[in-house]
Write a protein that holds these residues in place. Structure first.
Motif, PDB file in Angstrom:
ATOM      1  N   ALA A   1      46.473  16.125  40.896  1.00  0.00           N
ATOM      2  CA  ALA A   1      45.818  16.607  42.110  1.00  0.00           C
ATOM      3  C   ALA A   1      44.605  15.749  42.455  1.00  0.00           C
ATOM      4  O   ALA A   1      44.362  15.440  43.628  1.00  0.00           O
ATOM      5  CB  ALA A   1      45.408  18.067  41.940  1.00  0.00           C
ATOM      6  N   VAL A   2      43.842  15.357  41.441  1.00  0.00           N
ATOM      7  CA  VAL A   2      42.671  14.499  41.671  1.00  0.00           C
ATOM      8  C   VAL A   2      43.100  13.123  42.167  1.00  0.00           C
ATOM      9  O   VAL A   2      42.437  12.521  43.023  1.00  0.00           O
ATOM     10  CB  VAL A   2      41.834  14.385  40.380  1.00  0.00           C
ATOM     11  CG1 VAL A   2      40.736  13.331  40.530  1.00  0.00           C
ATOM     12  CG2 VAL A   2      41.227  15.736  40.011  1.00  0.00           C
ATOM     13  N   LEU A   3      44.227  12.616  41.643  1.00  0.00           N
ATOM     14  CA  LEU A   3      44.684  11.269  41.978  1.00  0.00           C
ATOM     15  C   LEU A   3      45.522  11.202  43.250  1.00  0.00           C
ATOM     16  O   LEU A   3      45.929  10.105  43.658  1.00  0.00           O
ATOM     17  CB  LEU A   3      45.493  10.699  40.808  1.00  0.00           C
ATOM     18  CG  LEU A   3      44.708  10.472  39.506  1.00  0.00           C
ATOM     19  CD1 LEU A   3      45.631   9.958  38.416  1.00  0.00           C
ATOM     20  CD2 LEU A   3      43.544   9.510  39.714  1.00  0.00           C
ATOM     21  N   ALA A   4      45.765  12.341  43.877  1.00  0.00           N
ATOM     22  CA  ALA A   4      46.491  12.320  45.149  1.00  0.00           C
ATOM     23  C   ALA A   4      45.712  11.468  46.146  1.00  0.00           C
ATOM     24  O   ALA A   4      44.477  11.556  46.218  1.00  0.00           O
ATOM     25  CB  ALA A   4      46.659  13.740  45.682  1.00  0.00           C
ATOM     26  N   PRO A   5      46.386  10.608  46.911  1.00  0.00           N
ATOM     27  CA  PRO A   5      45.680   9.667  47.785  1.00  0.00           C
ATOM     28  C   PRO A   5      44.665  10.315  48.719  1.00  0.00           C
ATOM     29  O   PRO A   5      43.555   9.798  48.892  1.00  0.00           O
ATOM     30  CB  PRO A   5      46.817   9.005  48.563  1.00  0.00           C
ATOM     31  CG  PRO A   5      47.994   9.090  47.641  1.00  0.00           C
ATOM     32  CD  PRO A   5      47.846  10.388  46.929  1.00  0.00           C
ATOM     33  N   ASP A   6      44.998  11.474  49.315  1.00  0.00           N
ATOM     34  CA  ASP A   6      44.053  12.104  50.235  1.00  0.00           C
ATOM     35  C   ASP A   6      42.813  12.614  49.499  1.00  0.00           C
ATOM     36  O   ASP A   6      41.713  12.602  50.041  1.00  0.00           O
ATOM     37  CB  ASP A   6      44.733  13.238  51.001  1.00  0.00           C
ATOM     38  CG  ASP A   6      45.229  14.346  50.089  1.00  0.00           C
ATOM     39  OD1 ASP A   6      45.629  14.030  48.947  1.00  0.00           O
ATOM     40  OD2 ASP A   6      45.224  15.522  50.509  1.00  0.00           O
ATOM     41  N   SER A   7      42.972  13.044  48.226  1.00  0.00           N
ATOM     42  CA  SER A   7      41.834  13.492  47.430  1.00  0.00           C
ATOM     43  C   SER A   7      41.003  12.295  46.959  1.00  0.00           C
ATOM     44  O   SER A   7      39.772  12.293  47.059  1.00  0.00           O
ATOM     45  CB  SER A   7      42.311  14.309  46.223  1.00  0.00           C
ATOM     46  OG  SER A   7      41.227  14.677  45.405  1.00  0.00           O
ATOM     47  N   LEU A   8      41.669  11.265  46.446  1.00  0.00           N
ATOM     48  CA  LEU A   8      40.973  10.106  45.894  1.00  0.00           C
ATOM     49  C   LEU A   8      40.169   9.376  46.966  1.00  0.00           C
ATOM     50  O   LEU A   8      39.103   8.813  46.669  1.00  0.00           O
ATOM     51  CB  LEU A   8      41.990   9.160  45.254  1.00  0.00           C
ATOM     52  CG  LEU A   8      41.501   8.224  44.148  1.00  0.00           C
ATOM     53  CD1 LEU A   8      40.863   9.003  43.012  1.00  0.00           C
ATOM     54  CD2 LEU A   8      42.660   7.390  43.620  1.00  0.00           C
ATOM     55  N   SER A   9      40.633   9.394  48.201  1.00  0.00           N
ATOM     56  CA  SER A   9      39.903   8.718  49.263  1.00  0.00           C
ATOM     57  C   SER A   9      38.579   9.419  49.579  1.00  0.00           C
ATOM     58  O   SER A   9      37.625   8.789  50.037  1.00  0.00           O
ATOM     59  CB  SER A   9      40.767   8.648  50.525  1.00  0.00           C
ATOM     60  OG  SER A   9      41.029   9.948  51.042  1.00  0.00           O
ATOM     61  N   ARG A  10      38.512  10.734  49.320  1.00  0.00           N
ATOM     62  CA  ARG A  10      37.293  11.497  49.602  1.00  0.00           C
ATOM     63  C   ARG A  10      36.414  11.645  48.371  1.00  0.00           C
ATOM     64  O   ARG A  10      35.194  11.746  48.477  1.00  0.00           O
ATOM     65  CB  ARG A  10      37.658  12.894  50.119  1.00  0.00           C
ATOM     66  CG  ARG A  10      38.376  12.916  51.463  1.00  0.00           C
ATOM     67  CD  ARG A  10      38.706  14.342  51.892  1.00  0.00           C
ATOM     68  NE  ARG A  10      39.610  15.033  50.961  1.00  0.00           N
ATOM     69  CZ  ARG A  10      39.252  15.982  50.134  1.00  0.00           C
ATOM     70  NH1 ARG A  10      37.984  16.393  50.090  1.00  0.00           N
ATOM     71  NH2 ARG A  10      40.132  16.550  49.321  1.00  0.00           N
ATOM     72  N   ILE A  11      37.040  11.684  47.183  1.00  0.00           N
ATOM     73  CA  ILE A  11      36.315  11.949  45.932  1.00  0.00           C
ATOM     74  C   ILE A  11      36.777  10.916  44.910  1.00  0.00           C
ATOM     75  O   ILE A  11      37.764  11.141  44.203  1.00  0.00           O
ATOM     76  CB  ILE A  11      36.585  13.380  45.420  1.00  0.00           C
ATOM     77  CG1 ILE A  11      36.465  14.408  46.554  1.00  0.00           C
ATOM     78  CG2 ILE A  11      35.617  13.734  44.298  1.00  0.00           C
ATOM     79  CD1 ILE A  11      36.883  15.807  46.163  1.00  0.00           C
ATOM     80  N   PRO A  12      36.089   9.773  44.791  1.00  0.00           N
ATOM     81  CA  PRO A  12      36.583   8.699  43.924  1.00  0.00           C
ATOM     82  C   PRO A  12      36.512   8.995  42.431  1.00  0.00           C
ATOM     83  O   PRO A  12      37.179   8.327  41.643  1.00  0.00           O
ATOM     84  CB  PRO A  12      35.691   7.510  44.291  1.00  0.00           C
ATOM     85  CG  PRO A  12      34.473   8.113  44.888  1.00  0.00           C
ATOM     86  CD  PRO A  12      34.912   9.366  45.573  1.00  0.00           C
ATOM     87  N   LYS A  13      35.707   9.988  42.032  1.00  0.00           N
ATOM     88  CA  LYS A  13      35.653  10.341  40.605  1.00  0.00           C
ATOM     89  C   LYS A  13      35.462  11.840  40.452  1.00  0.00           C
ATOM     90  O   LYS A  13      34.592  12.442  41.099  1.00  0.00           O
ATOM     91  CB  LYS A  13      34.516   9.618  39.879  1.00  0.00           C
ATOM     92  CG  LYS A  13      34.417  10.030  38.400  1.00  0.00           C
ATOM     93  CD  LYS A  13      33.325   9.323  37.645  1.00  0.00           C
ATOM     94  CE  LYS A  13      33.295   9.799  36.189  1.00  0.00           C
ATOM     95  NZ  LYS A  13      32.258   9.130  35.388  1.00  0.00           N
ATOM     96  N   VAL A  14      36.263  12.444  39.580  1.00  0.00           N
ATOM     97  CA  VAL A  14      36.107  13.844  39.183  1.00  0.00           C
ATOM     98  C   VAL A  14      36.233  13.914  37.666  1.00  0.00           C
ATOM     99  O   VAL A  14      37.169  13.338  37.098  1.00  0.00           O
ATOM    100  CB  VAL A  14      37.158  14.759  39.837  1.00  0.00           C
ATOM    101  CG1 VAL A  14      36.998  16.193  39.343  1.00  0.00           C
ATOM    102  CG2 VAL A  14      37.058  14.714  41.351  1.00  0.00           C
ATOM    103  N   VAL A  15      35.303  14.585  37.018  1.00  0.00           N
ATOM    104  CA  VAL A  15      35.390  14.791  35.571  1.00  0.00           C
ATOM    105  C   VAL A  15      36.032  16.149  35.322  1.00  0.00           C
ATOM    106  O   VAL A  15      35.458  17.193  35.653  1.00  0.00           O
ATOM    107  CB  VAL A  15      34.010  14.716  34.907  1.00  0.00           C
ATOM    108  CG1 VAL A  15      34.133  14.949  33.397  1.00  0.00           C
ATOM    109  CG2 VAL A  15      33.361  13.368  35.180  1.00  0.00           C
ATOM    110  N   LEU A  16      37.216  16.129  34.766  1.00  0.00           N
ATOM    111  CA  LEU A  16      37.919  17.361  34.419  1.00  0.00           C
ATOM    112  C   LEU A  16      37.681  17.678  32.944  1.00  0.00           C
ATOM    113  O   LEU A  16      37.572  16.773  32.114  1.00  0.00           O
ATOM    114  CB  LEU A  16      39.409  17.216  34.685  1.00  0.00           C
ATOM    115  CG  LEU A  16      39.813  17.023  36.155  1.00  0.00           C
ATOM    116  CD1 LEU A  16      41.319  16.835  36.267  1.00  0.00           C
ATOM    117  CD2 LEU A  16      39.356  18.210  37.002  1.00  0.00           C
TER     118      LEU A  16
END
Length: 437
Positions: free
Chosen positions: A183-198
């Motif tokens: 979900a984090v690596l989905a293109p629409d997510s990655l374009s808005r949020i380049p890094k998420v710490v899970l």
């Protein structure tokens, strides 16, 4: 003579002392182990703090004052120096997200001005009794201090952890973890949020309760180059950490912080570990992860500091892993408070992501557990000095369980199973102490 007797004698002389405000009574003592000293005590809260540089160590008992509202931290700055000669020192922690923090006893924020401190600076150790005297509370405050001193107990020896079978339950489990990373690596997510710490929590069911002071004593020799701290507000709950990451240290207006992001394993062979370190320094995914962190920190310091300097990339070697680190030295504007620094720097992209608001929202949407103080900021505040570590490589101890926490930065190029393995690598030292491996 008992170690606290000189402090009782000093306390007796205060009846003829007209000073009011914060006072610190102190006397040199000889204590071998601060965790062992805390193990022998019966007063609460109990707090332990050991700096990563190993030259500063504190053990605290009891409470004169407490702060449980993050907004009230601003009141700790800008105080005039007390007549007693030193500023009060508050020890405590701030949750990863104070708006989503419901751990019993810990909450969004809890800072304690202790009644008793055992302070080691280098080779010198002092027993300290703190008082806050007013014209109206003088007798009651002195009586409370005398009661706390008389309640001090001899130190106990820390003991090896009892061997026991450990049943582990991960939240999220591996299938859910893969879904979260994807979900984090989905293109629409990655374009808005380049890094998420899970993150993941691993709950270990205990047949026999661990003593928190035995536990931190077992972890310490296996986690050098780390901050070690324990917050125990009652016998039922303890929060312990062996964190390699500094949030910041402030000495007057001089500030030291760091970007600690990017991880690779160690194998124990010096030549192979050096090759792995070189691989980490050259790896595009890990360099991106670290760059996002230090760029965010430098941006957040722009309104608070006159100058800020970024070091060249370094390797921080721990027992099972090594991290990519870049240090930041800054000189703060006059009047900048620790409340401002905490608001600006916490949480860093090393434990949350960037942009901060969007990454935190995604974390809350994806993670099945509440982080509480995991990935929070834990440390101490006084007018002249403040020091905070990021609460990672940590655990929450209850009589029937120990819950360990670990996180991994998800950026472009991350692979779900590799990141899951990184979580295990980060917990390997803590788990190894429990299984005697």
């Amino acid at each position: 003579m008992l170690a606290h007797t000189p402090l009782l004698l000093q306390l007796d002389t205060l009846s003829a002392d007209p000073r009011t405000g914060f006072l610190r009574l102190r006397h040199p003592v000889d204590v071998t182990s601060l965790p062992g000293w805390l193990k022998g005590q019966t007063q609460y809260p109990q707090i332990y703090w050991h700096a990563r540089e190993r030259d500063r160590e504190f053990a605290c008992l009891g409470s004169l004052q407490e702060i449980r509202d993050p907004a009230a931290l601003a009141a700790l700055s800008g105080q005039a120096k007390p007549e007693g000669g030193s500023w009060p020192r508050y020890y405590g922690g701030l949750a990863f997200d104070p708006d989503h923090a419901h751990w019993p006893e810990f909450g969004p924020c809890r800072f304690v001005l202790p009644r008793i401190e055992l302070i080691r600076q280098g080779n010198h150790t002092e027993l300290v009794c703190n008082l806050w005297l007013t014209d109206d509370n003088r007798e009651a405050e002195m009586a409370a201090a005398r009661e706390a001193l008389n309640a001090l107990q001899p130190a106990l020896a820390t003991a090896p952890l009892p061997p026991q079978p450990l049943t582990r339950q991960d939240s999220p489990d591996l299938p859910r973890w893969r879904q979260m990373v994807e979900a984090v690596l989905a293109p629409d997510s990655l374009s808005r949020i380049p890094k998420v710490v899970l993150s993941r929590q691993s709950r270990l069911a205990l047949a026999q309760a661990y003593d928190p002071w035995d536990l931190i004593a077992a972890w310490q020799p296996l986690s050098l180059n780390c901050f070690h701290f324990v917050f125990r507000f009652s016998p039922e709950q303890s929060f312990l950490a062996c964190s390699p990451e500094r949030l910041y240290r402030r000495q007057e207006r001089a500030l030291a912080t760091e970007a600690l992001a990017g991880t690779i394993v160690r194998c124990g062979d010096a030549q192979r570990d050096a090759e792995l370190a070189a691989q980490l320094l050259a790896d595009n995914k890990n360099r991106l992860e670290n760059r996002l962190v230090h760029a965010d920190i430098l941006t957040r310091l722009e309104g608070l500091a006159d100058t800020a300097e970024l070091s060249e990339p370094q390797i921080l070697s721990l027992r099972r892993v090594q991290h990519l680190k870049r240090e930041i030295q800054a000189h703060l504007h006059p009047g900048v408070t620790d409340a401002q620094l905490l608001a600006a720097l916490h949480p860093t992209p090393a434990v949350g992501g960037c942009p901060r608001r969007k990454s935190k929202a995604l974390i809350h949407a994806l993670e099945p557990q509440e982080r509480g103080w995991y990935a929070g900021a834990c440390g101490l505040i006084s007018e002249d000095v403040a020091e905070f570590a990021v609460a990672i490589r940590c655990g929450r101890l209850a009589p029937d369980s120990l819950t360990l926490f670990a996180g991994a930065g998800i950026v472009e190029g991350s692979e779900p199973d590799a990141e899951w393995q990184e979580l295990d690598d980060k917990l390997a030292t803590l788990l190894g102490a429990l299984t005697h491996e």
